[in-house]
Design a protein around this motif. Structure first.
Motif, PDB file in Angstrom:
ATOM      1  N   GLU A  32       0.737  -0.906   0.175  1.00  0.00           N
ATOM      2  CA  GLU A  32      -0.091   0.118   0.207  1.00  0.00           C
ATOM      3  C   GLU A  32       0.817   1.677   0.119  1.00  0.00           C
ATOM      4  OE1 GLU A  32      -2.992   0.169   2.800  1.00  0.00           O
ATOM      5  OE2 GLU A  32      -4.012   1.861   2.650  1.00  0.00           O
ATOM      6  N   GLU A  33       0.713   1.937  -1.214  1.00  0.00           N
ATOM      7  CA  GLU A  33       1.414   3.392  -1.196  1.00  0.00           C
ATOM      8  C   GLU A  33       0.819   4.906  -0.313  1.00  0.00           C
ATOM      9  OE1 GLU A  33       2.019   1.149  -5.590  1.00  0.00           O
ATOM     10  OE2 GLU A  33       0.216   2.370  -3.615  1.00  0.00           O
ATOM     11  N   SER A  34       1.456   5.427   0.271  1.00  0.00           N
ATOM     12  CA  SER A  34       0.629   6.590   0.721  1.00  0.00           C
ATOM     13  C   SER A  34       1.591   7.770   0.197  1.00  0.00           C
ATOM     14  CB  SER A  34       0.386   6.439   1.937  1.00  0.00           C
ATOM     15  OG  SER A  34       1.672   6.682   2.535  1.00  0.00           O
ATOM     16  N   GLY A  35       0.875   8.932   0.309  1.00  0.00           N
ATOM     17  CA  GLY A  35       2.481  10.101   0.123  1.00  0.00           C
ATOM     18  C   GLY A  35       1.761  10.931  -0.593  1.00  0.00           C
ATOM     19  N   ARG A  90       6.969   4.624 -12.163  1.00  0.00           N
ATOM     20  CA  ARG A  90       5.531   4.758 -11.806  1.00  0.00           C
ATOM     21  C   ARG A  90       4.958   5.493 -13.753  1.00  0.00           C
ATOM     22  NH1 ARG A  90       9.444  10.913 -12.145  1.00  0.00           N
ATOM     23  NH2 ARG A  90      10.930  10.317 -14.625  1.00  0.00           N
ATOM     24  N   GLN A  91       3.725   5.990 -13.489  1.00  0.00           N
ATOM     25  CA  GLN A  91       3.224   6.108 -15.032  1.00  0.00           C
ATOM     26  C   GLN A  91       2.605   7.282 -15.360  1.00  0.00           C
ATOM     27  OE1 GLN A  91       1.196   2.511 -16.434  1.00  0.00           O
ATOM     28  NE2 GLN A  91       1.053   2.753 -18.500  1.00  0.00           N
ATOM     29  N   ALA A  92       3.272   7.958 -16.186  1.00  0.00           N
ATOM     30  CA  ALA A  92       2.405   9.671 -16.816  1.00  0.00           C
ATOM     31  C   ALA A  92       2.051   8.812 -17.614  1.00  0.00           C
ATOM     32  CB  ALA A  92       3.514  10.141 -17.092  1.00  0.00           C
ATOM     33  N   PRO A  93       0.642   9.810 -17.542  1.00  0.00           N
ATOM     34  CA  PRO A  93      -0.293   9.538 -18.633  1.00  0.00           C
ATOM     35  C   PRO A  93       0.407   9.117 -20.447  1.00  0.00           C
ATOM     36  CG  PRO A  93      -1.073  11.202 -17.501  1.00  0.00           C
ATOM     37  CD  PRO A  93       0.376  11.094 -17.171  1.00  0.00           C
ATOM     38  N   GLY A  94      -0.062   8.428 -21.048  1.00  0.00           N
ATOM     39  CA  GLY A  94       0.192   7.604 -21.806  1.00  0.00           C
ATOM     40  C   GLY A  94       1.417   7.426 -22.350  1.00  0.00           C
ATOM     41  N   LYS A  95       1.904   6.967 -21.302  1.00  0.00           N
ATOM     42  CA  LYS A  95       3.769   6.144 -21.414  1.00  0.00           C
ATOM     43  C   LYS A  95       3.995   5.183 -20.720  1.00  0.00           C
ATOM     44  CE  LYS A  95       5.846  11.031 -21.656  1.00  0.00           C
ATOM     45  NZ  LYS A  95       7.177  11.409 -20.666  1.00  0.00           N
ATOM     46  N   GLU A  96       4.041   4.256 -20.609  1.00  0.00           N
ATOM     47  CA  GLU A  96       4.322   2.923 -20.398  1.00  0.00           C
ATOM     48  C   GLU A  96       5.140   3.505 -18.858  1.00  0.00           C
ATOM     49  OE1 GLU A  96       5.346   0.176 -24.511  1.00  0.00           O
ATOM     50  OE2 GLU A  96       6.803   0.580 -22.715  1.00  0.00           O
ATOM     51  N   ASP A 145       7.757  14.647 -13.329  1.00  0.00           N
ATOM     52  CA  ASP A 145       7.636  14.046 -12.544  1.00  0.00           C
ATOM     53  C   ASP A 145       6.049  13.815 -11.885  1.00  0.00           C
ATOM     54  OD1 ASP A 145      10.478  15.378 -10.608  1.00  0.00           O
ATOM     55  OD2 ASP A 145      10.854  13.566 -11.800  1.00  0.00           O
ATOM     56  N   THR A 146       5.247  13.807 -12.816  1.00  0.00           N
ATOM     57  CA  THR A 146       4.501  13.870 -12.723  1.00  0.00           C
ATOM     58  C   THR A 146       3.887  12.281 -13.026  1.00  0.00           C
ATOM     59  OG1 THR A 146       3.359  16.198 -12.663  1.00  0.00           O
ATOM     60  CG2 THR A 146       1.806  14.287 -13.156  1.00  0.00           C
ATOM     61  N   ALA A 147       3.501  12.240 -11.768  1.00  0.00           N
ATOM     62  CA  ALA A 147       2.602  10.225 -12.377  1.00  0.00           C
ATOM     63  C   ALA A 147       2.116   9.463 -11.264  1.00  0.00           C
ATOM     64  CB  ALA A 147       4.014   9.581 -13.039  1.00  0.00           C
ATOM     65  N   VAL A 148       1.659   8.618 -12.157  1.00  0.00           N
ATOM     66  CA  VAL A 148       0.832   7.763 -10.497  1.00  0.00           C
ATOM     67  C   VAL A 148       2.492   6.317 -10.162  1.00  0.00           C
ATOM     68  CG1 VAL A 148      -0.355   5.885  -9.652  1.00  0.00           C
ATOM     69  CG2 VAL A 148      -1.291   7.656 -11.838  1.00  0.00           C
ATOM     70  N   TYR A 149       2.927   6.415  -9.206  1.00  0.00           N
ATOM     71  CA  TYR A 149       3.742   5.348  -8.479  1.00  0.00           C
ATOM     72  C   TYR A 149       3.747   4.507  -7.697  1.00  0.00           C
ATOM     73  CZ  TYR A 149       7.219   9.668  -9.067  1.00  0.00           C
ATOM     74  OH  TYR A 149       7.551  10.713 -10.232  1.00  0.00           O
ATOM     75  N   TYR A 150       4.259   3.188  -7.976  1.00  0.00           N
ATOM     76  CA  TYR A 150       3.731   2.406  -8.057  1.00  0.00           C
ATOM     77  C   TYR A 150       4.804   1.746  -7.515  1.00  0.00           C
ATOM     78  CZ  TYR A 150       0.008   2.577 -10.623  1.00  0.00           C
ATOM     79  OH  TYR A 150      -1.125   2.585 -11.726  1.00  0.00           O
ATOM     80  N   CYS A 151       4.583   1.321  -6.123  1.00  0.00           N
ATOM     81  CA  CYS A 151       5.844   0.342  -5.424  1.00  0.00           C
ATOM     82  C   CYS A 151       5.752  -1.262  -5.932  1.00  0.00           C
ATOM     83  CB  CYS A 151       5.146   0.278  -3.557  1.00  0.00           C
ATOM     84  SG  CYS A 151       5.637  -0.911  -2.441  1.00  0.00           S
ATOM     85  N   TYR A 202       4.868  -8.411  -7.021  1.00  0.00           N
ATOM     86  CA  TYR A 202       4.121  -8.264  -6.193  1.00  0.00           C
ATOM     87  C   TYR A 202       3.381  -6.472  -7.061  1.00  0.00           C
ATOM     88  CZ  TYR A 202       4.199 -12.248  -3.713  1.00  0.00           C
ATOM     89  OH  TYR A 202       4.265 -13.886  -3.794  1.00  0.00           O
ATOM     90  N   TRP A 203       2.518  -5.849  -6.589  1.00  0.00           N
ATOM     91  CA  TRP A 203       2.599  -4.387  -7.186  1.00  0.00           C
ATOM     92  C   TRP A 203       1.398  -4.062  -6.263  1.00  0.00           C
ATOM     93  CZ3 TRP A 203       5.713  -1.690 -10.281  1.00  0.00           C
ATOM     94  CH2 TRP A 203       6.014  -2.411 -11.513  1.00  0.00           C
ATOM     95  N   GLY A 204       1.827  -2.581  -5.257  1.00  0.00           N
ATOM     96  CA  GLY A 204       0.275  -2.188  -5.151  1.00  0.00           C
ATOM     97  C   GLY A 204      -0.318  -1.145  -6.047  1.00  0.00           C
ATOM     98  N   GLN A 205      -1.174  -0.023  -5.478  1.00  0.00           N
ATOM     99  CA  GLN A 205      -2.439   0.177  -5.983  1.00  0.00           C
ATOM    100  C   GLN A 205      -1.775   1.619  -6.992  1.00  0.00           C
ATOM    101  OE1 GLN A 205      -5.000  -0.989  -7.361  1.00  0.00           O
ATOM    102  NE2 GLN A 205      -4.723  -3.081  -6.401  1.00  0.00           N
ATOM    103  N   GLY A 206      -0.772   1.761  -6.190  1.00  0.00           N
ATOM    104  CA  GLY A 206      -0.276   3.459  -6.446  1.00  0.00           C
ATOM    105  C   GLY A 206      -0.782   4.853  -6.587  1.00  0.00           C
ATOM    106  N   THR A 207       0.420   5.622  -6.602  1.00  0.00           N
ATOM    107  CA  THR A 207      -0.155   6.536  -5.386  1.00  0.00           C
ATOM    108  C   THR A 207       0.546   7.691  -6.301  1.00  0.00           C
ATOM    109  OG1 THR A 207      -0.388   8.310  -3.741  1.00  0.00           O
ATOM    110  CG2 THR A 207       1.636   6.662  -4.352  1.00  0.00           C
ATOM    111  N   ARG A 208      -0.782   8.991  -6.550  1.00  0.00           N
ATOM    112  CA  ARG A 208      -0.676  10.023  -7.599  1.00  0.00           C
ATOM    113  C   ARG A 208       0.407  11.292  -7.506  1.00  0.00           C
ATOM    114  NH1 ARG A 208      -3.380  10.472 -12.157  1.00  0.00           N
ATOM    115  NH2 ARG A 208      -4.559   8.960 -11.742  1.00  0.00           N
ATOM    116  N   VAL A 209       1.030  11.806  -8.046  1.00  0.00           N
ATOM    117  CA  VAL A 209       2.124  12.584  -8.270  1.00  0.00           C
ATOM    118  C   VAL A 209       1.754  13.669  -8.416  1.00  0.00           C
ATOM    119  CG1 VAL A 209       4.212  14.059  -7.604  1.00  0.00           C
ATOM    120  CG2 VAL A 209       3.966  11.396  -6.619  1.00  0.00           C
ATOM    121  N   THR A 210       1.850  14.953  -8.603  1.00  0.00           N
ATOM    122  CA  THR A 210       1.272  16.141  -9.703  1.00  0.00           C
ATOM    123  C   THR A 210       2.418  17.300  -9.528  1.00  0.00           C
ATOM    124  OG1 THR A 210      -1.616  14.827  -9.814  1.00  0.00           O
ATOM    125  CG2 THR A 210      -0.458  17.164 -10.667  1.00  0.00           C
TER     126      THR A 210
END
Length: 115
Positions: free
Chosen positions: A5-8, A38-44, A89-95, A104-112
């Motif tokens: 579980e990601e946070s922050g 991390r995954q930014a919109p439209g990117k891998e 650096d804007t993206a969803v960051y995954y653990c 194993y992957w978390g659900q992600g936390t968004r950094v804008t």
């Protein structure tokens, strides 16, 4: 099954800082490696930072000198300190936690990063 579980994640201005945390349902030192992607919109999805069981670290060139990955044994968390943030650096960051060939992957936390 391992739960991560990601946070922050948050909205922050360019040049600002954030600290992301990843809480695991199992001892973090039971994994071969843990990392942040991390995954930014439209990117891998891309690797941001990795830390091995032995403590070795690896960073994407784009974040070297600005981001720091660490582990907190007492809290059983893996963390990512993000400094000097840029709009790119804007993206969803995954653990991520790796055990052998299992990821194993978390659900992600968004950094804008935006003014």
């Amino acid at each position: 099954q391992v739960q991560l579980e990601e946070s922050g994640g948050d909205l922050v201005q360019p040049g600002g800082s954030l600290r992301l945390s990843c809480a695991a349902s199992r001892r973090i030192f039971s994994f071969n490696a843990m990392g942040w992607y991390r995954q930014a919109p439209g990117k891998e999805r891309e690797l941001v930072a990795l830390i091995t069981l032995g403590g070795g670290t690896n960073y994407a060139d784009s974040v070297k000198g600005r981001f720091t990955i660490s582990r907190d044994k007492a809290k059983n968390t893996m963390n990512l300190q993000l400094n000097l943030l840029k709009p790119e650096d804007t993206a969803v960051y995954y653990c991520n936690a790796r055990e052998g060939y299992i990821d194993y992957w978390g659900q992600g936390t968004r950094v804008t990063v935006s003014s």
